[in-house]
Design a protein around this motif. Sequence first.
Motif, mmCIF file in Angstrom:
data_model
loop_
_atom_site.group_PDB
_atom_site.id
_atom_site.type_symbol
_atom_site.label_atom_id
_atom_site.label_comp_id
_atom_site.label_asym_id
_atom_site.label_seq_id
_atom_site.Cartn_x
_atom_site.Cartn_y
_atom_site.Cartn_z
ATOM 1 N N LYS A 1 0.830 -1.191 0.000
ATOM 2 C CA LYS A 1 0.000 0.000 0.000
ATOM 3 C C LYS A 1 0.875 1.255 0.000
ATOM 4 O O LYS A 1 2.054 1.194 0.325
ATOM 5 C CB LYS A 1 -0.920 0.024 1.225
ATOM 6 N N GLY A 2 0.255 2.364 -0.395
ATOM 7 C CA GLY A 2 0.889 3.666 -0.281
ATOM 8 C C GLY A 2 2.196 3.783 -1.036
ATOM 9 O O GLY A 2 2.361 3.287 -2.143
ATOM 10 N N ILE A 3 3.149 4.472 -0.392
ATOM 11 C CA ILE A 3 4.418 4.779 -1.051
ATOM 12 C C ILE A 3 5.200 3.523 -1.397
ATOM 13 O O ILE A 3 5.927 3.465 -2.387
ATOM 14 C CB ILE A 3 5.258 5.741 -0.169
ATOM 15 N N GLU A 4 5.051 2.483 -0.581
ATOM 16 C CA GLU A 4 5.764 1.225 -0.842
ATOM 17 C C GLU A 4 5.233 0.584 -2.124
ATOM 18 O O GLU A 4 6.001 0.070 -2.937
ATOM 19 C CB GLU A 4 5.592 0.279 0.356
ATOM 20 N N ARG A 5 3.925 0.624 -2.295
ATOM 21 C CA ARG A 5 3.313 0.064 -3.519
ATOM 22 C C ARG A 5 3.769 0.854 -4.741
ATOM 23 O O ARG A 5 4.165 0.282 -5.759
ATOM 24 C CB ARG A 5 1.782 0.103 -3.392
ATOM 25 N N ARG A 6 3.712 2.195 -4.626
ATOM 26 C CA ARG A 6 4.114 3.034 -5.766
ATOM 27 C C ARG A 6 5.584 2.816 -6.108
ATOM 28 O O ARG A 6 5.959 2.757 -7.271
ATOM 29 C CB ARG A 6 3.843 4.517 -5.454
ATOM 30 N N GLY A 7 6.417 2.671 -5.100
ATOM 31 C CA GLY A 7 7.839 2.447 -5.334
ATOM 32 C C GLY A 7 8.102 1.131 -6.044
ATOM 33 O O GLY A 7 8.944 1.056 -6.958
ATOM 34 N N THR A 8 7.392 0.091 -5.661
ATOM 35 C CA THR A 8 7.564 -1.221 -6.314
ATOM 36 C C THR A 8 7.101 -1.176 -7.767
ATOM 37 O O THR A 8 7.743 -1.746 -8.662
ATOM 38 C CB THR A 8 6.772 -2.306 -5.542
ATOM 39 N N ILE A 9 5.989 -0.478 -8.000
ATOM 40 C CA ILE A 9 5.481 -0.358 -9.387
ATOM 41 C C ILE A 9 6.493 0.384 -10.257
ATOM 42 O O ILE A 9 6.809 -0.035 -11.379
ATOM 43 C CB ILE A 9 4.109 0.354 -9.401
ATOM 44 N N LEU A 10 7.023 1.514 -9.753
ATOM 45 C CA LEU A 10 7.996 2.292 -10.532
ATOM 46 C C LEU A 10 9.261 1.488 -10.811
ATOM 47 O O LEU A 10 9.839 1.555 -11.903
ATOM 48 C CB LEU A 10 8.345 3.591 -9.796
ATOM 49 N N LYS A 11 9.694 0.716 -9.822
ATOM 50 C CA LYS A 11 10.873 -0.128 -10.020
ATOM 51 C C LYS A 11 10.610 -1.188 -11.098
ATOM 52 O O LYS A 11 11.464 -1.460 -11.950
ATOM 53 C CB LYS A 11 11.244 -0.800 -8.699
ATOM 54 N N THR A 12 9.410 -1.762 -11.058
ATOM 55 C CA THR A 12 9.037 -2.771 -12.063
ATOM 56 C C THR A 12 8.989 -2.151 -13.463
ATOM 57 O O THR A 12 9.490 -2.730 -14.433
ATOM 58 C CB THR A 12 7.664 -3.388 -11.723
ATOM 59 N N ILE A 13 8.390 -0.968 -13.555
ATOM 60 C CA ILE A 13 8.300 -0.278 -14.852
ATOM 61 C C ILE A 13 9.697 -0.004 -15.402
ATOM 62 O O ILE A 13 9.972 -0.242 -16.585
ATOM 63 C CB ILE A 13 7.517 1.049 -14.697
ATOM 64 N N THR A 14 10.584 0.481 -14.563
ATOM 65 C CA THR A 14 11.961 0.757 -14.998
ATOM 66 C C THR A 14 12.636 -0.509 -15.495
ATOM 67 O O THR A 14 13.313 -0.509 -16.538
ATOM 68 C CB THR A 14 12.771 1.377 -13.847
ATOM 69 N N SER A 15 12.462 -1.609 -14.762
ATOM 70 C CA SER A 15 13.070 -2.886 -15.172
ATOM 71 C C SER A 15 12.536 -3.338 -16.530
ATOM 72 O O SER A 15 13.294 -3.811 -17.390
ATOM 73 C CB SER A 15 12.792 -3.956 -14.110
ATOM 74 N N LEU A 16 11.227 -3.207 -16.727
ATOM 75 C CA LEU A 16 10.617 -3.624 -18.000
ATOM 76 C C LEU A 16 11.087 -2.734 -19.149
ATOM 77 O O LEU A 16 11.379 -3.214 -20.254
ATOM 78 C CB LEU A 16 9.087 -3.584 -17.888
ATOM 79 N N LYS A 17 11.179 -1.423 -18.904
ATOM 80 C CA LYS A 17 11.641 -0.506 -19.954
ATOM 81 C C LYS A 17 13.089 -0.796 -20.333
ATOM 82 O O LYS A 17 13.445 -0.790 -21.513
ATOM 83 C CB LYS A 17 11.502 0.951 -19.478
ATOM 84 N N GLN A 18 13.904 -1.064 -19.347
ATOM 85 C CA GLN A 18 15.302 -1.386 -19.627
ATOM 86 C C GLN A 18 15.417 -2.707 -20.389
ATOM 87 O O GLN A 18 16.258 -2.847 -21.273
ATOM 88 C CB GLN A 18 16.087 -1.437 -18.316
ATOM 89 N N THR A 19 14.566 -3.663 -20.031
ATOM 90 C CA THR A 19 14.558 -4.940 -20.749
ATOM 91 C C THR A 19 14.157 -4.723 -22.208
ATOM 92 O O THR A 19 14.741 -5.320 -23.118
ATOM 93 C CB THR A 19 13.579 -5.923 -20.075
ATOM 94 N N CYS A 20 13.161 -3.870 -22.453
ATOM 95 C CA CYS A 20 12.738 -3.555 -23.832
ATOM 96 C C CYS A 20 13.861 -2.860 -24.596
ATOM 97 O O CYS A 20 14.001 -3.038 -25.813
ATOM 98 C CB CYS A 20 11.496 -2.665 -23.823
ATOM 99 N N ASN A 21 14.644 -2.049 -23.901
ATOM 100 C CA ASN A 21 15.752 -1.349 -24.563
ATOM 101 C C ASN A 21 16.842 -2.327 -24.986
ATOM 102 O O ASN A 21 17.228 -2.390 -26.155
ATOM 103 C CB ASN A 21 16.347 -0.304 -23.617
ATOM 104 N N HIS A 22 17.360 -3.063 -24.010
ATOM 105 C CA HIS A 22 18.412 -4.053 -24.291
ATOM 106 C C HIS A 22 18.660 -4.849 -23.003
ATOM 107 O O HIS A 22 18.761 -4.258 -21.919
ATOM 108 C CB HIS A 22 19.712 -3.376 -24.737
ATOM 109 N N PRO A 23 18.753 -6.176 -23.100
ATOM 110 C CA PRO A 23 19.014 -6.967 -21.895
ATOM 111 C C PRO A 23 20.253 -6.511 -21.132
ATOM 112 O O PRO A 23 20.290 -6.569 -19.900
ATOM 113 C CB PRO A 23 19.203 -8.390 -22.445
ATOM 114 N N ALA A 24 21.252 -6.030 -21.878
ATOM 115 C CA ALA A 24 22.499 -5.608 -21.231
ATOM 116 C C ALA A 24 22.280 -4.409 -20.323
ATOM 117 O O ALA A 24 22.991 -4.233 -19.328
ATOM 118 C CB ALA A 24 23.555 -5.285 -22.295
ATOM 119 N N GLN A 25 21.298 -3.561 -20.650
ATOM 120 C CA GLN A 25 21.013 -2.420 -19.771
ATOM 121 C C GLN A 25 20.419 -2.906 -18.450
ATOM 122 O O GLN A 25 20.811 -2.451 -17.376
ATOM 123 C CB GLN A 25 20.049 -1.439 -20.444
#
Length: 698
Positions: A489-513
């Motif tokens: 919940k709250g800030i912890e939930r938002r932080g986990t979502i943002l971290k997941t989004i960043t990981s997925l975007k980096q994966t889409c860019n290049h696995p090496a990133q």
Amino acid sequence: MENRYQEHQSDFKYLLIINDDLECEIKIRREGNASEKNLKDNIFTIKEASDKELEDIGRIYDLFDQFAIENTRYEKIQMDKKAFIKFALNIKPILRDNNAELISSKEIIESDLKLIMDTDLKENEFSLKKLNRIKWIVRLNKGRIALRDFDKQTENNKEILITRNYFFILNRNEFLDIKFYASSLLKTTENSEILKLALSEEIDGFKFEVGENLKRLINPSRVYEVPRTLKGELRTYQKIGYSWLVQNIRSGFGSILADDMGLGKTLQVLTAILYFKEKGLLEERPSLIVVPPTLISNWEHEIRKFTPELSYYIYHGTNRRFPLEDYDIVLSSYGVIRNDLDLFLDKEWFLYIIDEAQNIKSPHTQQTKAIKEVNAYNKIALTGTPIENRLTDYWSIFDFTNKGYLSSLSDFKDSYVFRIERLEDERSLENFLAITKPFVMRRLKTDEQIKGELPDRIVNDIYASLSKKQIKLYNAVLDGIFEEIDELKGIERRGTILKTITSLKQTCNHPAQFLGSGKPKIKESGKMELLITILENIMDMDEKVLIFTQYVKMGEIIQDLVSKKLKREVLFLHGSQSRNEKAEIIDRFQEDDNYKILIATLKTGGVGLNLTAASNVIHYDLWWNPAVENQATDRVHRIGQEKDVMVYRFITKGTLEEEIDSIIKTKLDLAEKAISVDETFITEMTTEELKRALSLRL
């Protein structure tokens, strides 16, 4: 007789009477008081002539002697064709000066000649296969005659043609030219050779005329109605390109559509396919589209967006299965055609389209040979590069669309490559451009008629596919994440979502990133493969490009891979550089033609800089806020920019990038108000909404 002459005391004239057999008889006409209907009573033979008349008549025979025309004085003069030509050209004009008139069974006309190539074919009958129904005609000052009849009636090579009403004395040089080439032209029955003659309007420098009907058929200007089920509108130049494709397909002409990148070649081709779908011509024979693997997703997106009525099947990947059902389009790649050639040879295809046709520019590679083996009713090649700059590349692509039209490669090198590239022979170049004109259409962004239709910036969404490695990583990032988020919940939930989004975007860019590995490869990322394809085209156009990414690490990967692949120095602008370092990089990019590629992090290159040397912008990863994205693009498109700017937005198909981009576009009018300047709006989604947005859809 003497008394009769003395009685009338009339003047006289000599009459030269020529019959159909070129026999000339000289008679005398005495001017008397006889009525018109008895005029013949005043005409006398030489035997009836007076001494005075006989004395003067010698001057007429002297004229024949003067021009070496055989004669016996006071007898009829039998001329052959050669003699008659001399008579017509030299004696006839001076008869009046010698008290003589000409009476001929046919009118004698000095005539120019013009060879004309034409056809009686109507527009709905015309095709390359019917060009052997061509007509060769010789136009005279009065009337015309078929070349075959002309050639037969002038077998003795004398420049005289005798018809029912005329003796034509023919222009000697024009006559000799037509006689020299007549046999060769009449024996030309190969449709492609006939077309080359019609387009060049010459044979070995001898010029002839193409009739209006044939000219209209081989250079059509008809604009076809846009298919009713097309979703979207065509610009005027796109309607022209689409109509040109339709007309060429109907005529049996293969086509090379070589418009600049970003002008909509894919849309024009799909519109043409849709036209024939609506005409019922795809029911038994589908169309095959072959593209580099990096562009499969983009073609799929364009089909779904603009021509959803066209059914399609993607035949690609390790687990591919050749379709048993009927589809309008089968979409595949160059490598798959090479590996599964027999499957494609067993199928009847209506249209066979290859994108990025420079992939077959080397005629001797196994890939090129395989691509050319597949047959179809009609073939189309798409390329954004200026192929006319490399004639041997041109030949290979042309050999795909119109096999044999430009002869063998060795003959082509002798006839055109050597003469044009080595000798700079203008005539050979003009001939080459003329005979290839109906088959090639190339429009540039800088063309005046195009510039007026284009917006100042042209935005293209380009879709990439994930590599196998990216798919595994993407799914690994999501493994168990939704259950975890659901409990937070709250800030912890938002932080986990943002971290997941960043990981997925980096994966889409290049696995090496995402992994932080030190030896990235181009083939590990669909985006990276797509980037290389687009950069190669931009480099071929000798243009500059600015590549934006949000991540310094990704910029470093791009710089490393691109510089090695394209063998050129790639500049990189990022936040950790000093002001002087940034200024030096910008100056080199702006002023030095050796530097064509500049990478910039979005926050560094997106604000306060002038980078107008670039006419292309690539957003390698998206910020998901239109205002920020447009601000970055404005670094190129601003005061001082003299060219239209092409913008390419990379979106990875089936991932959160495609889903979030779709959400943003539906809210575009409210984007700056309703969506924050980063990805935080996603953190407000429910877990179910997150599943829909982030889950992989393949």
